[in-house]
Scaffold this active site. Sequence first.
Site, PDB file in Angstrom:
ATOM      1  N   SER A  14      -8.128  18.614  37.068  1.00  0.00           N
ATOM      2  CA  SER A  14      -7.681  18.550  38.475  1.00  0.00           C
ATOM      3  C   SER A  14      -7.506  19.927  39.106  1.00  0.00           C
ATOM      4  CB  SER A  14      -6.364  17.771  38.568  1.00  0.00           C
ATOM      5  OG  SER A  14      -5.398  18.337  37.702  1.00  0.00           O
ATOM      6  N   ASN A  91      -9.594  20.618  27.646  1.00  0.00           N
ATOM      7  CA  ASN A  91      -8.998  21.702  28.432  1.00  0.00           C
ATOM      8  C   ASN A  91      -7.522  21.480  28.742  1.00  0.00           C
ATOM      9  OD1 ASN A  91      -9.051  23.905  30.708  1.00  0.00           O
ATOM     10  ND2 ASN A  91      -8.358  22.015  31.695  1.00  0.00           N
ATOM     11  N   TYR A 156       3.414  27.081  21.856  1.00  0.00           N
ATOM     12  CA  TYR A 156       2.079  27.193  22.459  1.00  0.00           C
ATOM     13  C   TYR A 156       1.102  27.923  21.534  1.00  0.00           C
ATOM     14  CZ  TYR A 156      -1.429  28.393  26.035  1.00  0.00           C
ATOM     15  OH  TYR A 156      -2.593  28.539  26.745  1.00  0.00           O
TER      16      TYR A 156
HETATM   17  P1  NAP Z   1      -3.109  24.645  34.620  1.00  0.00           P
HETATM   18  O1  NAP Z   1      -3.567  25.365  35.830  1.00  0.00           O
HETATM   19  O2  NAP Z   1      -1.652  24.485  34.371  1.00  0.00           O
HETATM   20  O3  NAP Z   1      -3.833  23.217  34.570  1.00  0.00           O
HETATM   21  C1  NAP Z   1      -3.566  22.356  33.505  1.00  0.00           C
HETATM   22  C2  NAP Z   1      -4.399  21.105  33.635  1.00  0.00           C
HETATM   23  O4  NAP Z   1      -4.083  20.242  32.529  1.00  0.00           O
HETATM   24  C3  NAP Z   1      -4.100  20.329  34.891  1.00  0.00           C
HETATM   25  O5  NAP Z   1      -5.278  19.692  35.335  1.00  0.00           O
HETATM   26  C4  NAP Z   1      -3.112  19.272  34.390  1.00  0.00           C
HETATM   27  O6  NAP Z   1      -3.096  18.078  35.171  1.00  0.00           O
HETATM   28  C5  NAP Z   1      -3.676  18.973  33.029  1.00  0.00           C
HETATM   29  N1  NAP Z   1      -2.696  18.366  32.133  1.00  0.00           N
HETATM   30  C6  NAP Z   1      -1.500  18.887  31.738  1.00  0.00           C
HETATM   31  N2  NAP Z   1      -0.886  18.021  30.899  1.00  0.00           N
HETATM   32  C7  NAP Z   1      -1.717  16.965  30.760  1.00  0.00           C
HETATM   33  C8  NAP Z   1      -1.646  15.752  30.024  1.00  0.00           C
HETATM   34  N3  NAP Z   1      -0.601  15.452  29.249  1.00  0.00           N
HETATM   35  N4  NAP Z   1      -2.678  14.872  30.135  1.00  0.00           N
HETATM   36  C9  NAP Z   1      -3.733  15.157  30.915  1.00  0.00           C
HETATM   37  N5  NAP Z   1      -3.857  16.284  31.624  1.00  0.00           N
HETATM   38  C10 NAP Z   1      -2.863  17.174  31.554  1.00  0.00           C
HETATM   39  O7  NAP Z   1      -3.673  25.382  33.299  1.00  0.00           O
HETATM   40  P2  NAP Z   1      -4.913  26.393  33.117  1.00  0.00           P
HETATM   41  O8  NAP Z   1      -4.384  27.768  33.221  1.00  0.00           O
HETATM   42  O9  NAP Z   1      -6.042  25.962  33.959  1.00  0.00           O
HETATM   43  O10 NAP Z   1      -5.226  26.139  31.575  1.00  0.00           O
HETATM   44  C11 NAP Z   1      -6.284  25.293  31.133  1.00  0.00           C
HETATM   45  C12 NAP Z   1      -6.417  25.427  29.614  1.00  0.00           C
HETATM   46  O11 NAP Z   1      -6.697  26.804  29.293  1.00  0.00           O
HETATM   47  C13 NAP Z   1      -5.150  25.074  28.852  1.00  0.00           C
HETATM   48  O12 NAP Z   1      -5.478  24.450  27.639  1.00  0.00           O
HETATM   49  C14 NAP Z   1      -4.504  26.411  28.588  1.00  0.00           C
HETATM   50  O13 NAP Z   1      -3.662  26.382  27.468  1.00  0.00           O
HETATM   51  C15 NAP Z   1      -5.736  27.267  28.363  1.00  0.00           C
HETATM   52  N6  NAP Z   1      -5.492  28.693  28.554  1.00  0.00           N
HETATM   53  C16 NAP Z   1      -5.132  29.192  29.784  1.00  0.00           C
HETATM   54  C17 NAP Z   1      -4.908  30.554  29.933  1.00  0.00           C
HETATM   55  C18 NAP Z   1      -4.511  31.181  31.250  1.00  0.00           C
HETATM   56  O14 NAP Z   1      -4.312  32.410  31.269  1.00  0.00           O
HETATM   57  N7  NAP Z   1      -4.405  30.436  32.340  1.00  0.00           N
HETATM   58  C19 NAP Z   1      -5.027  31.414  28.825  1.00  0.00           C
HETATM   59  C20 NAP Z   1      -5.392  30.863  27.599  1.00  0.00           C
HETATM   60  C21 NAP Z   1      -5.630  29.512  27.472  1.00  0.00           C
HETATM   61  P3  NAP Z   1      -2.033  17.890  36.410  1.00  0.00           P
HETATM   62  O15 NAP Z   1      -2.482  18.783  37.479  1.00  0.00           O
HETATM   63  O16 NAP Z   1      -2.173  16.469  36.769  1.00  0.00           O
HETATM   64  O17 NAP Z   1      -0.706  18.246  35.853  1.00  0.00           O
END
Ligand code: NAP
Length: 248
Positions: A14, A91, A156
């Site tokens: 999303s 993701n 995490y």
């Molecule tokens: P984000 O902006 O917080 O987005 C998280 C997404 O996951 C949203 O679409 C959310 O849906 C969905 N989600 C959360 N809990 C869920 C659940 N229980 N069931 C289904 N969907 C769920 O995070 P992001 O930064 O894009 O991160 C995406 C991935 O990359 C994650 O696995 C994160 O750990 C990894 N990552 C991110 C970073 C970074 O710097 N941002 C670094 C390393 C790894 P809703 O909107 O409906 O809540």
Amino acid sequence: MADDKRVVLVTGGSRGIGRAICLALGRPGDVVAFNHFDPDESAAEETIKLLTAQGVVAEGRKFDVSDPAQVNAFIEDLVGRHGRLDVLVNNAGITLDTLLVRMTLEQWERVLKVNLTGTFVCTQAAAKVMMKQRSGSIVNLASVVGTIGNIGQANYSASKAGVMALTKTAAKELASRGVRVNAVAPGFIETDMTKAIPEKVAELMKANIPLGRAGQPEDVADVVAFLCSDAARYLTGQVLHVGGGMYM
Ligand code: NAP
């Protein structure tokens, strides 16, 4: 796979990196399905709008990625309607940061449940379909902190180290059936997740990025798209760090 039309599932599509992955993977005529968890549908609706504008058949559904019943029902329905599943990107992820000595069991368990159990549940359901069709690509979102650790992220970082180990085991088990499993480990990417980090800490993290800037969701999405493409046909069980050199 070198086929024209792919059926793709991205968890947590999303917003943030997940939305960018949906957009990077979705070619005209492809089916891109994703899920999200927030009852507010507005971000999911925006992803659907952007995908549709690209000529993609887009579907978004609200369910918890760590709930096997909902995951299995969704994948069964998707495959029932479209006949196959070519790509799964695990993701969806959350953080519940606090220092180790203050972390509650609930905080520990919720992060492990969404990030690691969610990845296992979706991988298992998708693997059954992909093994039968003898093709498929799975990409898991790990993190640099799964390798180097991070203050305040015991839950995490452990979940992401688990994702890397799961990636390698799944790659070994599924390779003979033509299914590749890889991971990307992003560094500091500007999304809602990193907005939650206190500004001083965020500045310190960015100062340690050799390429001199924070990452954007598209920086990660392009690498995921590569891993799902035929250009990566000889890659499996790999963790690609996408962090501007944060870890090398
Ligand atoms: P984000 O902006 O917080 O987005 C998280 C997404 O996951 C949203 O679409 C959310 O849906 C969905 N989600 C959360 N809990 C869920 C659940 N229980 N069931 C289904 N969907 C769920 O995070 P992001 O930064 O894009 O991160 C995406 C991935 O990359 C994650 O696995 C994160 O750990 C990894 N990552 C991110 C970073 C970074 O710097 N941002 C670094 C390393 C790894 P809703 O909107 O409906 O809540």
